[in-house]
Design a protein around this motif. Structure first.
Motif, short mmCIF file in Angstrom:
data_model
loop_
_atom_site.label_atom_id
_atom_site.label_comp_id
_atom_site.label_asym_id
_atom_site.label_seq_id
_atom_site.Cartn_x
_atom_site.Cartn_y
_atom_site.Cartn_z
N ALA A 166 0.86 -1.18 0.00
CA ALA A 166 0.00 0.00 0.00
C ALA A 166 0.89 1.22 0.00
CB ALA A 166 -0.92 0.01 1.21
N ILE A 167 0.64 2.12 -0.96
CA ILE A 167 1.45 3.33 -1.13
C ILE A 167 0.66 4.54 -0.64
CG2 ILE A 167 2.52 4.87 -2.85
CD1 ILE A 167 2.85 2.40 -4.65
N LEU A 168 1.33 5.45 0.06
CA LEU A 168 0.71 6.70 0.47
C LEU A 168 1.07 7.78 -0.55
CD1 LEU A 168 1.38 6.59 4.31
CD2 LEU A 168 -0.71 5.97 3.08
N ASP A 169 0.07 8.26 -1.26
CA ASP A 169 0.28 9.26 -2.31
C ASP A 169 -0.40 10.55 -1.88
OD1 ASP A 169 0.66 10.66 -4.66
OD2 ASP A 169 -0.96 9.66 -5.72
N ASN A 170 0.19 11.23 -0.89
CA ASN A 170 -0.47 12.40 -0.31
C ASN A 170 -0.46 13.61 -1.23
OD1 ASN A 170 -0.77 10.71 1.83
ND2 ASN A 170 0.96 11.53 2.98
N LYS A 171 0.42 13.61 -2.25
CA LYS A 171 0.46 14.73 -3.21
C LYS A 171 -0.37 14.45 -4.45
CE LYS A 171 5.01 16.29 -1.69
NZ LYS A 171 6.44 16.45 -2.04
N ARG A 202 -4.76 -1.80 -7.49
CA ARG A 202 -5.95 -2.64 -7.30
C ARG A 202 -7.05 -1.90 -6.56
NH1 ARG A 202 -6.63 -6.12 -10.70
NH2 ARG A 202 -7.99 -7.25 -9.30
N ASN A 203 -6.71 -0.92 -5.75
CA ASN A 203 -7.74 -0.12 -5.09
C ASN A 203 -7.17 1.22 -4.66
OD1 ASN A 203 -6.86 -0.28 -2.15
ND2 ASN A 203 -7.06 -2.46 -2.60
N SER A 204 -8.07 2.16 -4.44
CA SER A 204 -7.67 3.51 -4.05
C SER A 204 -8.65 4.03 -3.01
CB SER A 204 -7.68 4.43 -5.28
OG SER A 204 -7.51 5.78 -4.90
N LEU A 205 -8.12 4.65 -1.97
CA LEU A 205 -8.98 5.19 -0.93
C LEU A 205 -8.48 6.56 -0.52
CD1 LEU A 205 -11.40 4.39 1.01
CD2 LEU A 205 -9.63 3.91 2.69
N ASN A 211 -7.01 17.76 9.89
CA ASN A 211 -6.57 19.09 9.47
C ASN A 211 -7.08 19.43 8.05
OD1 ASN A 211 -5.05 17.43 7.86
ND2 ASN A 211 -3.07 18.00 8.75
N ASN A 212 -8.04 18.62 7.57
CA ASN A 212 -8.67 18.81 6.25
C ASN A 212 -7.75 18.49 5.07
OD1 ASN A 212 -11.30 19.39 6.97
ND2 ASN A 212 -10.85 21.55 7.30
N LYS A 213 -6.55 17.98 5.35
CA LYS A 213 -5.72 17.50 4.26
C LYS A 213 -6.21 16.11 3.86
CE LYS A 213 -1.49 20.05 5.31
NZ LYS A 213 -0.07 19.95 5.70
N THR A 214 -5.98 15.77 2.60
CA THR A 214 -6.43 14.47 2.11
C THR A 214 -5.26 13.53 1.90
OG1 THR A 214 -8.30 15.51 1.01
CG2 THR A 214 -7.75 13.29 0.30
N ASN A 215 -5.40 12.32 2.37
CA ASN A 215 -4.42 11.26 2.14
C ASN A 215 -4.99 10.28 1.13
OD1 ASN A 215 -2.41 12.07 3.78
ND2 ASN A 215 -2.58 10.42 5.27
N ARG A 216 -4.19 9.87 0.17
CA ARG A 216 -4.63 8.82 -0.75
C ARG A 216 -3.80 7.57 -0.49
NH1 ARG A 216 -5.31 10.57 -6.65
NH2 ARG A 216 -7.37 11.09 -5.83
N ARG A 217 -4.47 6.47 -0.36
CA ARG A 217 -3.81 5.18 -0.12
C ARG A 217 -4.11 4.28 -1.31
NH1 ARG A 217 -4.72 0.07 1.72
NH2 ARG A 217 -3.46 -0.75 3.44
N LEU A 218 -3.06 3.85 -2.00
CA LEU A 218 -3.22 2.99 -3.18
C LEU A 218 -2.77 1.57 -2.84
CD1 LEU A 218 -1.77 5.32 -5.98
CD2 LEU A 218 -4.17 4.85 -5.51
#
Length: 252
Positions: A166-171, A202-205, A211-218
């Motif tokens: 699982a990759i954290l793609d915060n940008k 395979r999935n994205s969340l 703090n209203n920032k969004t994190n994307r987890r792939l």
């Protein structure tokens, strides 16, 4: 921050799908009879509700579920577009989802009702075991993005298993297209070595933090990973497990 299971995680495990209605009915009935607790995740939310199966009715194609004592939580469940469920039966992990949930009663008490799922995922422990990677000094993966997307870029991992990462793609650099392939990726596993592999999303969340920032987890699956590289992954997982067990032992 992240739940142990994700709504789209069902996508990861199509090889373990059960589609036989008779088998699905038997599994759900067994979960209910053994009073197994079920974790229920509302799509897009971080908090997990706990429920259990009250009854499985094959004549109406319905599963009756216990509802929460928290009325606000019940309202969020009823308003949700999709729910994910995770439980276990005889040490086998069971995952399924529902697109719609209704308020009803069962034996005079408030309850939820969902349709019997058309498929579910059944996993032995060895097939799904994953472990969280360090937060303070994260493991990183180098993905060779084209120049117009920023060129080769490193991203921190959230977890790792023998099936993928699982990759954290915060940008928000990678996009969230399910099925997208990334070739020639390199993961630096501390004290183990470098793993070269291709990945498929395979999935994205997306999760909104306080703090209203969004994190994307792939969630990404290894594609044609060489046996030698997979051995590195297994060794790293074993090492993390030992470190975690040592920490737990130290706390006792």
């Amino acid at each position: 921050m992240y739940s142990h299971f994700q709504d789209a995680e069902l996508e990861n495990w199509h090889d373990f799908e059960v589609a036989s209605k008779r088998e699905i009915f038997a599994l759900l009935r067994g979960i209910g009879e053994k009073n197994q607790l079920i974790r229920m995740l509302i799509q897009g939310e971080a908090d997990v509700c706990v429920t259990s199966i009250l009854d499985v009715d094959d004549t109406t194609n319905s599963v009756y579920l216990d509802c929460s004592i928290d009325q606000d939580q019940n309202k969020r469940v009823l308003a949700s577009r999709r729910l994910s469920f995770e439980t276990s039966l005889d040490k086998v992990r069971i995952l399924f989802a529902a697109e719609q949930v209704e308020a009803t009663t069962f034996e005079g008490n408030p309850a939820f009702k969902i349709a019997i799922p058309t498929s579910l995922i059944r996993l032995q422990r060895r097939e799904y075991y994953r472990i969280a990677t360090p937060v303070t000094n994260p493991v990183r993966i180098l993905i060779p993005l084209p120049a117009d997307l920023g060129g080769p870029t490193t991203f921190p991992l959230a977890d790792i298993s023998c099936g993928g990462i699982a990759i954290l793609d915060n940008k928000m650099m990678l996009g969230n297209a399910i099925g997208k392939d990334y070739e020639g990726c390199r993961i630096d596993l501390p004290e183990i070595g470098q793993v070269s592999t291709s990945l498929q999303v395979r999935n994205s969340l997306d999760l909104t933090l306080l703090n209203n920032k969004t994190n994307r987890r792939l969630g990404c699956e290894f594609v044609n990973i060489p046996r030698g590289m997979l051995a590195y992954v297994q060794r790293y997982i074993t090492r993390l497990e030992r470190e975690r067990n040592a920490r737990i032992a130290g706390l006792n």
